[in-house]
Design an enzyme around this catalytic site. Structure first.
Site, mmCIF file in Angstrom:
data_model
loop_
_atom_site.group_PDB
_atom_site.id
_atom_site.type_symbol
_atom_site.label_atom_id
_atom_site.label_comp_id
_atom_site.label_asym_id
_atom_site.label_seq_id
_atom_site.Cartn_x
_atom_site.Cartn_y
_atom_site.Cartn_z
ATOM 1 N N CYS A 98 1.038 -0.950 0.032
ATOM 2 C CA CYS A 98 -0.148 0.092 -0.303
ATOM 3 C C CYS A 98 0.834 1.225 0.194
ATOM 4 O O CYS A 98 0.356 2.140 -0.436
ATOM 5 C CB CYS A 98 -0.868 -0.149 1.697
ATOM 6 S SG CYS A 98 -2.397 1.595 1.405
ATOM 7 N N CYS A 194 -5.551 -2.418 6.120
ATOM 8 C CA CYS A 194 -6.357 -1.461 6.117
ATOM 9 C C CYS A 194 -7.516 -1.793 5.746
ATOM 10 O O CYS A 194 -8.930 -0.962 5.774
ATOM 11 C CB CYS A 194 -5.378 -0.361 4.661
ATOM 12 S SG CYS A 194 -4.606 -0.886 4.687
#
Length: 351
Positions: A98, A194
């Protein structure tokens, strides 16, 4: 006046980062990133509240903020890789991907299109320029240091990045937020992956990957239980095995993908849980050139681990690392990150 675009998550770290940059005289623009849309219901996802918190903070410190949706990029570049790794029996680290693919690529590109000179995030890490080369350093707060998750960054990305919290302790960050009257000064830090949020991990994976239950066996082949699907387990795992009987706790020591068998052992210090060396691939060296072979470095094979002395015994398309002391539960799919003192040199994915 230099312009900085800062990723604002609604948390206290990115909020204080924005405040510090404003106080240092930068023109600051906040950017709230939405990276996940599937089943984004109130029950699981805090992104709506996070956006409200980020906007409240921006309003309080007097900066502009905009929201941008990177869900498509996230699915293509991070989530698809995440699923492929689990299918192959490995345990990926989506936070690493990410950072390299979203926060320091899609977000960086978007910020530059807004005319930014720099981007900033609330990561606990530091950047230093030495003789024209940019180095990634550990944060002053060793308990919060996040350089492990940033080892895939390159010179171009680091040259445009500011980490305002790099020289602060977490308790000081909370204090600054409270003294400045930021509405989220006591907000809990987010944990976990996340895009999964508060969902149960097994239920989440189940929706995307077929699972095939099978046997749990000792290294000698004795059947001691049933597993729900190899993708749900990681090396060194103790919780959720539900193996009865007496004696020491059971741990996952391996996966036999062909036979669909989960290998388990008893005792935290069982020899099969330790490795003296590892192979890694998909390498990234931050300086652009590889470190020396047969030099003493330190490395981490998981985030919450102390640095372990090591040397790089072979280095080409992949890398062989030998450790001075055996390392516990070295897990394929996780990252090994190499350091020279406080400088993060880079690393690769454990194969």
């Amino acid at each position: 006046m230099k312009k900085v675009v800062i990723g604002m998550s609604g948390g206290v770290d990115s909020s204080v980062s924005a405040l510090l940059l404003k106080n240092q005289g930068f023109e600051v623009i906040g950017l709230f990133m939405k990276n996940w849309e599937d089943d984004d219901s109130e029950e699981y996802c805090s992104s709506r509240q996070d956006l409200i918190d980020a906007v409240s903070v921006a309003d309080k410190i007097g900066i502009e903020i905009e929201a941008v949706n990177f869900s498509r990029e996230y699915k293509d570049r991070v989530f698809s890789h995440f699923l492929d790794e689990y299918k192959a029996g490995r345990t990926p680290n989506p936070d690493v991907l990410c950072n390299s693919e979203i926060k320091f690529k899609a977000f960086l590109d978007h910020a530059m299109s807004l005319g930014a000179d720099y981007i900033a995030t609330g990561h606990y890490a530091q950047v230093r320029e030495v003789d024209g080369l940019f180095q990634l350093l550990k944060a002053e707060d060793g308990t919060k240091d996040q350089s492990y998750f940033l080892y895939r960054l390159n010179q171009s990305q680091l040259s445009k990045t500011i980490f305002p919290l790099g020289n602060l302790l977490k308790r000081d960050v909370r204090r600054i937020a409270e003294e400045a009257g930021l509405p989220n000064f006591s907000k809990k830090d987010s944990t976990g992956i996340c895009f999964i949020g508060e969902r149960k991990f097994r239920e989440f994976l189940n929706r995307y990957l077929p699972h095939e239950p099978g046997e749990m066996q000792t290294p000698e082949g004795k059947i001691v239980g049933k597993h729900l699907g190899l993708m749900f387990y990681t090396l060194g795992q103790r919780q959720g095995l539900e193996i009865g009987g007496d004696g020491e706790p059971w741990y996952v020591a391996g996966k036999d993908m062909e036979k669909n068998v989960l290998v388990v052992v008893q005792g935290h210090d069982h020899p099969l849980l330790f490795r003296n060396s590892l192979e890694c691939s998909d390498l990234n060296w931050i300086s652009g050139s590889a470190p020396h072979k047969n030099w003493v470095y330190s490395a981490k094979t998981r985030y919450r681990q102390s640095d372990a002395p090591c040397c790089i015994a072979r280095l080409d398309a992949s890398c062989h690392i030998d450790f001075a002391q055996p390392q516990w539960a070295v897990t394929p799919g996780q990252s090994v990150v190499v350091y020279e003192s406080r400088v993060c040199l880079g690393g690769g994915v454990i194969s």
